[in-house]
Design an enzyme around this catalytic site. Sequence first.
Site, short mmCIF file in Angstrom:
data_model
loop_
_atom_site.label_atom_id
_atom_site.label_comp_id
_atom_site.label_asym_id
_atom_site.label_seq_id
_atom_site.Cartn_x
_atom_site.Cartn_y
_atom_site.Cartn_z
N HIS A 134 -6.36 -55.80 -5.73
CA HIS A 134 -5.66 -54.53 -5.93
C HIS A 134 -6.26 -53.43 -5.04
CE1 HIS A 134 -3.55 -51.51 -8.59
NE2 HIS A 134 -4.51 -50.74 -8.10
N GLU A 135 -7.56 -53.27 -5.11
CA GLU A 135 -8.20 -52.21 -4.34
C GLU A 135 -8.12 -52.48 -2.84
OE1 GLU A 135 -8.78 -49.55 -5.78
OE2 GLU A 135 -8.69 -50.31 -7.84
N ILE A 144 -0.99 -37.29 -18.97
CA ILE A 144 0.01 -36.26 -18.70
C ILE A 144 -0.43 -34.86 -19.10
CG2 ILE A 144 1.85 -37.98 -18.95
CD1 ILE A 144 2.67 -36.56 -21.57
N TYR A 185 -0.59 -37.17 -14.02
CA TYR A 185 0.66 -37.89 -14.26
C TYR A 185 1.69 -37.11 -15.06
CZ TYR A 185 -1.08 -42.23 -12.27
OH TYR A 185 -1.53 -43.19 -11.40
#
Length: 425
Positions: free
Chosen positions: A218-219, A351, A356
Amino acid sequence: IEQVLALRNEKAELLGFKNFVELSMASKMATSVRAEELLEELRAKSFSAAQQDLADAQAFAAGRSHEGELLWWDVAFWAERLREDKYDLSDEELRPYFALPAVLDGLFKVAKRLFDVDVVPADGEASVWNPDVRFFKLLAGGSPRAYFYLDPYSRPAEKRGGAWMAEVVGRSRLLPPAAGSAPGSPRLPVAHMVCNQSPPVDGQPSLMTFREVETLFHEFGHALQHMLTTVDEGLVAGIRGVEWDAVELPSQFMENWCYDRPTLYSFARHYQTGEALPEDMFSRLKAAKTFRSGTQMLRQVHFSSIDLELHSRFTPGAGESVFDRDAAVAQKTQVMPSFPQDRFLCSFSHIFAGGYSAGYYSYKWAEVLSADAFGAFEEAGLDDDAAVVSTGRRFRCAAGQLVGCWQGWSALSHVTYAGCLHTVW
């Protein structure tokens, strides 16, 4: 929470937007309409699977003397017992097959196969902040294209948990290149990748869990986006300027190769005996990937939906609480009745205290994009090496020659999802 929402809405109106969602979407790949279309499609396709997940957990618990219907605090326990019973696969059982040196070798072979780049050790060519840190050089056509640091091991006293990639420097034609570079050459990008896996012990290499293998891939996907760029304008080269909802595309794309049999078996060998990962383990590993996937999808759809709902259609101070609205959204996104005392929103830091806000949907948006990109390799034929190589070159070309903005991909692509998701060619 209501004060935060009110201030964000006020900010959006001052800037000429209808609500905070519209302000957020102004700098993203999606529009609010397309984001909600995606969430509804994912919800509809996942709901029956999530119902079956619950029924399976209920039946398993009943067969082991649990009385009555499962409640919210029962589900996770019995779901984990079901997973153990169904797949019988533990991290410790897998670790001996995933030694870090072998995993790195396999990862770099994937990069060579897909993108025609070589990754070679360059230890000693740059100073490092810890003896465990490695330094690598990425070559294209035999010439340096980029560099990266890898800091793989956990050091709790000086290093936070998790894993991440970030730039050290970006590619730029305005800033001076490294000493010895040809006149007019751009400064080459440098990245660093940080993980937190177990260090080598008693002469053994670092043995990784399969999740740590996925994390490393992923990284490295993030790092490749930074390093493969051919854009010389530093402010938009590599990972700079990429829309928030597309940032995870290359990283999630690379994770898919962990489940590709030829890729996995290129490095999944016992560190002592050299024995390949047993076939039954690989089968269980692949099967476990989709365990309770309907439930997990609905969970993310709920988080994304309540985020957009609160930032676009909720009016603070109008009598209805944020928890009432959360329960209303949950009627469509949960297969169990809402728990009346649920106050998850009070800890939804993504959030309310992170980046986000009006953007949590980005996780699912990028996941669909990455699945679409990997799907092109599946369509070409994962067993057809020439087709995989050809598709990988097109992927590299599309990603490397555009500025840090995925919108430009639409000029190269065919439309694949509701007129808004694009593959990379």
